[in-house]
Enzyme design. Structure first.
Site, PDB file in Angstrom:
ATOM      1  N   TYR A 184       0.883  -1.172   0.000  1.00  0.00           N
ATOM      2  CA  TYR A 184       0.000   0.000   0.000  1.00  0.00           C
ATOM      3  C   TYR A 184       0.915   1.214   0.000  1.00  0.00           C
ATOM      4  CZ  TYR A 184      -2.687   3.842   2.028  1.00  0.00           C
ATOM      5  OH  TYR A 184      -3.255   5.070   2.270  1.00  0.00           O
TER       6      TYR A 184
ATOM      7  N   GLU B 107      -3.738   7.679  -3.111  1.00  0.00           N
ATOM      8  CA  GLU B 107      -3.604   6.331  -2.559  1.00  0.00           C
ATOM      9  C   GLU B 107      -3.445   5.310  -3.664  1.00  0.00           C
ATOM     10  OE1 GLU B 107      -7.077   5.764  -0.013  1.00  0.00           O
ATOM     11  OE2 GLU B 107      -5.718   5.301   1.637  1.00  0.00           O
TER      12      GLU B 107
END
Lengths: 290, 389
Positions: B109, B197
């Site tokens: 991530y 993100e």
């Protein structure tokens, strides 16, 4: 005594001749604030509201000895106006302008800190020391002089709180609207530190809202260092998650920044937390009468 | 402002951030052709909506044949996708993104956001790629590596290496990782993003980093200097009533209750919702009329509130600072002329010019306008008028 500003503050208005600047400058003058001039680039040498207009803040400071500035420029020029004021030696910079990009404020705040100035706001109603100096857009007549300090993220809630304090039989020393943007110049703690040393302030009303963690930081500070009574209200107890509620900062991301968390932290620090926004005045009465 | 994954990936490509081959399409006819163009033996068919959690809701599917691509495209296009972020009503899927597969060695991530506590941007990476990052943050915060970036100096090499080694990268992967992180920071700063993100960010079997997903939101206050981003705005993803309100400088959010609210200032508007709940009622909306409210905008506010059939009463709660109460009073009268307001309007006006305002309302002699003496009184009257607790 009071905090940050008083009747001796020499105030200039940046964005003096604009519509908002003109309207609110007049209101400040009528309140009795010592407005010593204003800045509008290109209009130096003119007169406006019977005050001198300067091209730059530097000129204004040199001619008037101003130490406080009140900013009404459009958002695209907001950060520049703040930095100009700090560079010219203005000590207290009050920025009303709404809609300044976060990146701009992030950099402007660092600049202001380096110059040793203080920024209040942006996107705030300003600061008022009752019956001495109104440096902002609040309706001045509500703020009767007294011994209660007010610190608030929200504009209209500041008026609401001050009004209730007065109706409960008390008055306000200084009320400061710190603004609800993600980055602001003066935090709850900064204002609490000043109220701590202000003999005129006997208790403080702290008004926060959802988003961020300034209220949690304030709770930690109060627990360790602040011994005057504090009443708090947190707006947004019923706000749904993930929705932006007007203020850029008023959004709950995940579990961080909920009203419940903030209220608990404040209670834990010995703060009297009012669950209803209509009970702020009553709450002050309770803590003042013991 | 939010944009779609395919738009975020266009931006990534512009900044040299590697993405898999892919294309946005509007109908299933194009799906097969697009998959053939992309080539390979596996494709992802992804619903393009602004809300996250698409995979769990059935909006992202893998296809191993061209026929499967078509089938998935048909099932996803036009579906009402319900995810954790859409709310119960869901979101209609109007566009899909067809993307080629990559050979995944590891999933990570990566994200960037403003840290409000330190007032600088932070970059975050985690080995828990593909997982719900909020869950990781709550349950195993040690699995998220954060670096704070001084905006005056930018993201430094040592910070990138710190992140890289902490998520278990080897020296041979570091150069690619460095480039990736650097470009992402550049995009975040240049574009005035409020959040970027990538979940998952994948390391491929041939040691490349590729953004398999992309989410970007922008600072609304900075949009004036990014006309190309403004062009990307997809109005069909937004609540029509909120858009309509926005045109008139009103900030409106629809809620589920029956007490309509019109308030000045975000803080007081939220508090008004709070006190309605406190009195046993339920707010139908959040509505901040802002500082420049006029008779026209206030009338518009009524119109928007009344579009919601659940609204049984309207609570006007104004504390006048910049907004003068006489303007609001005129707005109320204007609104009753333009819109047929059949529900009771509970009016609490305080602050600048409140006496003039009371006079204006009194002289109008309207029987569904109920004056309130203060905040608590107003909330109570509004809840009662809407049908009680």
């Amino acid at each position: 005594m009071s905090i940050f500003v008083n009747k001796d503050s020499k105030v200039i208005i940046q964005g003096f001749t604009g519509k908002e600047g003109t309207f609110h400058a007049q209101q400040c003058i009528d309140y009795g604030t010592n407005i010593v001039g204003g800045v509008t680039p290109g209009k130096g040498g003119e007169h406006h509201l019977d005050k001198d207009v300067f091209n730059t803040v530097k000129d204004a400071v040199a001619q008037t000895g101003a130490d406080v500035s009140l900013i009404f420029v459009p958002p695209a020029f907001g950060a520049d106006a703040i930095m100009e004021a700090a560079d010219a030696g203005i000590k207290i910079i009050v920025c009303i302008t709404e809609g300044i990009p976060v990146k701009d404020i992030m950099l402007a705040k660092k600049f202001v800190e380096k110059k040793g100035s203080r920024l209040i706001g942006p996107n705030c109603p300003g600061i008022i020391t009752a019956e001495e100096a109104k440096i902002g857009i609040m309706p001045g007549f509500i703020f009767k002089k007294g011994n209660i300090g007010v610190i608030s993220k929200s504009g209209t809630l500041t008026y609401e709180a001050a009004n209730q304090v007065v109706k409960a039989g008390y008055g306000v020393s200084t009320a400061i609207g710190i603004g609800g943007d993600p980055i602001i110049g003066t935090s709850f703690i900064d204002a609490l530190k000043e109220f701590k040393d202000d003999p005129e302030t006997e208790a403080v009303v702290l008004i926060g809202e959802i988003g961020g963690d300034l209220e949690i930081q304030a709770a930690n500070y109060i627990k360790e260092h602040f011994d005057k009574p504090v009443v708090a209200f947190i707006a947004g107890q019923t706000a749904p998650k993930g929705k932006r509620m007007g203020h850029a900062g008023a959004i709950i991301a995940g579990s961080a920044g909920t009203a419940a968390e903030k209220m608990e932290a404040l209670r834990d620090a010995g703060v009297f937390v009012s669950e209803s926004p209509a009970m702020i005045g009553e709450s002050i009465k309770k803590v003042m009468e013991g | 402002m939010k944009i779609h994954e395919y738009q975020a990936k266009e931006l990534f490509a512009k900044y040299g951030i590697p993405i898999p081959a892919g294309k946005m399409i509007h109908n299933s006819e194009e799906a097969m052709e697009t998959a053939k163009e992309i080539g390979g033996g596996i494709w992802a068919v992804k619903a393009q909506i602004h809300a996250g959690g698409r995979g769990k809701g059935g909006g992202v599917k893998l296809a191993r044949t061209i026929t499967e691509v078509k089938e998935h495209a048909e099932s996803i296009l036009g579906m009402n996708l319900i995810t954790a972020q859409t709310g119960a009503e869901g979101q209609l899927v109007r566009k899909i993104y067809i993307e080629g597969g990559v050979d995944i060695a590891k999933e990570f991530y990566m994200g960037m956001v403003l840290d409000r506590a330190t007032e600088v941007p932070v970059m975050m990476v985690s080995t828990e790629g593909g997982m719900e990052i909020e869950k990781v943050a709550a349950e195993t915060p040690e699995k998220i590596v954060k670096v704070s970036i001084d905006p005056l100096y930018g993201l430094q090499a040592f910070q990138i290496m710190e992140m890289g080694y902490k998520i278990g990268l080897h020296k041979k992967e570091m150069k690619e990782f460095y480039q990736f992180a650097k470009k992402l920071y550049e995009l975040y700063i240049d574009m005035d993003a409020s959040i970027v993100e990538i979940n998952p960010l994948v390391l491929t079997t041939d040691d490349k980093f590729v953004a398999l997903d992309a989410k970007i939101a922008f600072d609304d206050n900075a949009l004036y200097r990014h006309p190309a981003i403004v062009e990307m705005r997809d109005f069909s993803e937004e609540e029509p009533a909120e858009l309509e309100a926005d045109k008139y400088g009103l900030s409106y959010v629809k809620l589920d209750g029956n007490v309509g609210c019109m308030v000045n200032g975000a803080g007081l508007a939220m508090s008004t919702m709070d006190i309605i709940k406190h009195e046993g009622g339920n707010p139908a909306n959040f509505l901040d009329v802002g500082g420049a409210a006029s008779a026209v905008t206030v009338a518009k506010g009524f119109e928007i509130i009344l579009k919601d059939p659940n609204v049984k009463a309207i609570f006007v709660n104004i504390f006048g600072g910049i907004v003068r109460c006489d303007r609001i009073a005129n707005g109320i009268l204007e609104a009753t002329k333009v819109t047929n307001v059949t529900v009771p309007i509970i009016v609490r006006l305080d602050g600048t010019n409140s006496d003039e305002a009371s006079e204006i309302l009194e002289n109008a002699h309207l029987n569904n306008i109920i004056p309130a003496k203060d905040l608590a009184d107003g909330a109570k009257l509004a809840v009662e008028a809407a049908g009680g607790r």
